[in-house]
Structures are given as C-alpha cells and as structure tokens.
Design a protein around this motif. Sequence first.
Motif, PDB file in Angstrom:
ATOM      1  N   HIS A   1       0.708  -1.302  -0.052  1.00  0.00           N
ATOM      2  CA  HIS A   1      -0.096  -0.033   0.065  1.00  0.00           C
ATOM      3  C   HIS A   1       0.827   1.306  -0.026  1.00  0.00           C
ATOM      4  O   HIS A   1       1.725   1.356   0.806  1.00  0.00           O
ATOM      5  CB  HIS A   1      -0.721  -0.058   1.208  1.00  0.00           C
ATOM      6  CG  HIS A   1      -1.761  -1.234   1.270  1.00  0.00           C
ATOM      7  ND1 HIS A   1      -3.025  -1.147   0.597  1.00  0.00           N
ATOM      8  CD2 HIS A   1      -1.740  -2.399   2.075  1.00  0.00           C
ATOM      9  CE1 HIS A   1      -3.680  -2.232   0.841  1.00  0.00           C
ATOM     10  NE2 HIS A   1      -2.850  -2.783   1.616  1.00  0.00           N
ATOM     11  N   ARG A   2       0.658   1.978  -0.882  1.00  0.00           N
ATOM     12  CA  ARG A   2       1.398   3.383  -0.721  1.00  0.00           C
ATOM     13  C   ARG A   2       0.614   4.287  -0.026  1.00  0.00           C
ATOM     14  O   ARG A   2      -0.449   4.974  -0.517  1.00  0.00           O
ATOM     15  CB  ARG A   2       1.341   3.867  -2.414  1.00  0.00           C
ATOM     16  CG  ARG A   2       2.137   5.314  -2.331  1.00  0.00           C
ATOM     17  CD  ARG A   2       2.142   6.205  -3.447  1.00  0.00           C
ATOM     18  NE  ARG A   2       2.954   7.251  -3.422  1.00  0.00           N
ATOM     19  CZ  ARG A   2       3.547   7.742  -4.182  1.00  0.00           C
ATOM     20  NH1 ARG A   2       3.775   7.505  -5.638  1.00  0.00           N
ATOM     21  NH2 ARG A   2       4.196   8.974  -4.126  1.00  0.00           N
ATOM     22  N   GLN A   3       0.952   4.263   1.244  1.00  0.00           N
ATOM     23  CA  GLN A   3      -0.066   4.994   2.360  1.00  0.00           C
ATOM     24  C   GLN A   3       0.891   5.117   3.517  1.00  0.00           C
ATOM     25  O   GLN A   3       1.637   4.363   3.853  1.00  0.00           O
ATOM     26  CB  GLN A   3      -1.178   4.009   2.390  1.00  0.00           C
ATOM     27  CG  GLN A   3      -2.291   4.564   3.435  1.00  0.00           C
ATOM     28  CD  GLN A   3      -3.447   3.746   3.326  1.00  0.00           C
ATOM     29  OE1 GLN A   3      -3.559   2.385   3.407  1.00  0.00           O
ATOM     30  NE2 GLN A   3      -4.700   4.363   3.504  1.00  0.00           N
ATOM     31  N   ASP A   4       0.657   6.306   4.109  1.00  0.00           N
ATOM     32  CA  ASP A   4       1.412   6.695   5.579  1.00  0.00           C
ATOM     33  C   ASP A   4       0.849   5.510   6.595  1.00  0.00           C
ATOM     34  O   ASP A   4      -0.370   5.106   6.273  1.00  0.00           O
ATOM     35  CB  ASP A   4       0.649   8.025   5.753  1.00  0.00           C
ATOM     36  CG  ASP A   4       1.303   8.369   7.236  1.00  0.00           C
ATOM     37  OD1 ASP A   4       0.600   8.122   8.282  1.00  0.00           O
ATOM     38  OD2 ASP A   4       2.464   8.959   7.241  1.00  0.00           O
ATOM     39  N   ALA A   5       1.766   5.131   7.328  1.00  0.00           N
ATOM     40  CA  ALA A   5       1.446   4.019   8.318  1.00  0.00           C
ATOM     41  C   ALA A   5       0.195   4.217   9.274  1.00  0.00           C
ATOM     42  O   ALA A   5      -0.613   3.329   9.458  1.00  0.00           O
ATOM     43  CB  ALA A   5       2.555   3.741   8.958  1.00  0.00           C
ATOM     44  N   ARG A   6       0.202   5.637   9.504  1.00  0.00           N
ATOM     45  CA  ARG A   6      -1.059   6.001  10.311  1.00  0.00           C
ATOM     46  C   ARG A   6      -2.374   5.583   9.800  1.00  0.00           C
ATOM     47  O   ARG A   6      -3.194   5.182  10.372  1.00  0.00           O
ATOM     48  CB  ARG A   6      -0.628   7.500  10.789  1.00  0.00           C
ATOM     49  CG  ARG A   6       0.311   7.549  11.822  1.00  0.00           C
ATOM     50  CD  ARG A   6       0.565   9.185  12.031  1.00  0.00           C
ATOM     51  NE  ARG A   6       1.378   9.618  10.794  1.00  0.00           N
ATOM     52  CZ  ARG A   6       1.814  10.890  10.693  1.00  0.00           C
ATOM     53  NH1 ARG A   6       1.684  11.518  11.683  1.00  0.00           N
ATOM     54  NH2 ARG A   6       2.341  11.309   9.514  1.00  0.00           N
ATOM     55  N   ARG A   7      -2.410   6.367   8.540  1.00  0.00           N
ATOM     56  CA  ARG A   7      -3.550   6.073   7.711  1.00  0.00           C
ATOM     57  C   ARG A   7      -3.910   4.597   7.585  1.00  0.00           C
ATOM     58  O   ARG A   7      -5.127   4.379   7.639  1.00  0.00           O
ATOM     59  CB  ARG A   7      -3.563   6.786   6.363  1.00  0.00           C
ATOM     60  CG  ARG A   7      -3.633   8.292   6.597  1.00  0.00           C
ATOM     61  CD  ARG A   7      -3.444   8.883   5.245  1.00  0.00           C
ATOM     62  NE  ARG A   7      -3.258  10.318   5.422  1.00  0.00           N
ATOM     63  CZ  ARG A   7      -3.921  11.286   5.258  1.00  0.00           C
ATOM     64  NH1 ARG A   7      -5.126  11.132   4.436  1.00  0.00           N
ATOM     65  NH2 ARG A   7      -3.537  12.662   5.267  1.00  0.00           N
ATOM     66  N   ARG A   8      -2.720   3.542   7.285  1.00  0.00           N
ATOM     67  CA  ARG A   8      -3.037   2.151   6.844  1.00  0.00           C
ATOM     68  C   ARG A   8      -3.579   1.635   8.178  1.00  0.00           C
ATOM     69  O   ARG A   8      -4.825   0.930   8.278  1.00  0.00           O
ATOM     70  CB  ARG A   8      -1.608   1.673   6.438  1.00  0.00           C
ATOM     71  CG  ARG A   8      -1.804   0.241   6.515  1.00  0.00           C
ATOM     72  CD  ARG A   8      -2.226  -0.333   5.138  1.00  0.00           C
ATOM     73  NE  ARG A   8      -3.681  -0.642   5.296  1.00  0.00           N
ATOM     74  CZ  ARG A   8      -4.788  -0.621   4.275  1.00  0.00           C
ATOM     75  NH1 ARG A   8      -4.442   0.002   3.007  1.00  0.00           N
ATOM     76  NH2 ARG A   8      -5.768  -1.068   4.559  1.00  0.00           N
TER      77      ARG A   8
END
Length: 178
Positions: free
Chosen positions: A93-100
């Motif tokens: 996932h191309r996503q900030d860890a907090r958002r994930r």
Amino acid sequence: MIAGERKGFRLDAPLGSETRPTADRVREALFSILGDVEGLTVLDAFAGSGALGLEALSRGAARAIFCDTSTAALRVLRDNIQRCGYGDRAGVHRQDARRRMAADHDAGVTYELILLDPPYRMLPVLQTSFVLHLPALLVPDGLVTLESSGSAEAPALPLRLETTRLRGDVRLTVYRNG
C-alpha cells in the motif's frame, strides 16, 4: 535474508538517505527475540525495502502487508517481493502507516505481528497517533516491534512492554497486547 527459505537472498534498497534499511545483525537480533513467526499475519509499517516483512515471510509468516509513502522505496519493495517469489503472500500500500492503521482499524483487520521501523524523528508522533489503533489492530497476545535510536527511551504504548534491547546504536523494543 538472515534465515528461512530465502536465507542468503540479497535485498535491494532504495538509493539515498530517505530509507534506512535494517542491518542484518539487527534483523537477526529482532527475530531471535520474536522466535517462531510461522503462520502469522504481519504488518510492516514504514516498510522501506521490506526487509523486516520479507524476513518474516522467509521464516514462514502466512501473509505480510507493507506500507510506505516513498515512490522509490515502493518500487524497490515491489521488486524485492517479486524476486523473492512472495507476490501471493504480500500486499503493498502506498500509504502513510498512520492512515493504513486507521483504515485497518475501521475495517476490523487484525495482525499477530506489527513491525514498526519509523524514521527516528517520528517517535514522538508515534506515541500520540498510533496508540489509538495499536491494541485493536492486534489479536490477543499479538506483538509490536519498534526499532528506534539506541539513545531513545522505549516509548510508552498502551501495550505490555515485553523487552527492550540495544544492538549497537539501535534499540529494539517488543510490546505484547494483553
């Protein structure tokens, strides 16, 4: 890779200083602390090259989810996953860890093991924003590992502190849910 079915396999790392791959000796120490990861579902937050999650897969983890925001890191990560032959056991996932973690929390997703290797400057943020989701993202008795600077104290998280160990200039901290 240090051990498991891909022992000796060399992972690529993104160029530049944006990603700090976990050194082999530190990875070996971490998995020595963790012990058997066979069959676990793993979240590799701040994945970078994917060294931690791929090590878990090599040692028998059932599935690993990787997240990072760096385009260069994600390119190398996807290539490492394919070269290891783990495309069917990995999600990227191309996503900030907090958002994930927030998305997984909202969807009711849980993990047996969460690997956190954030940029060291993010540790204060980790204590404030991640704490909301960590317990709910873990199965009972699930583990969180945190790699940080050896000079930093182990952050207080709403989990039971299992151990903290120094390996050179790196602190490895393991927390347990419950």
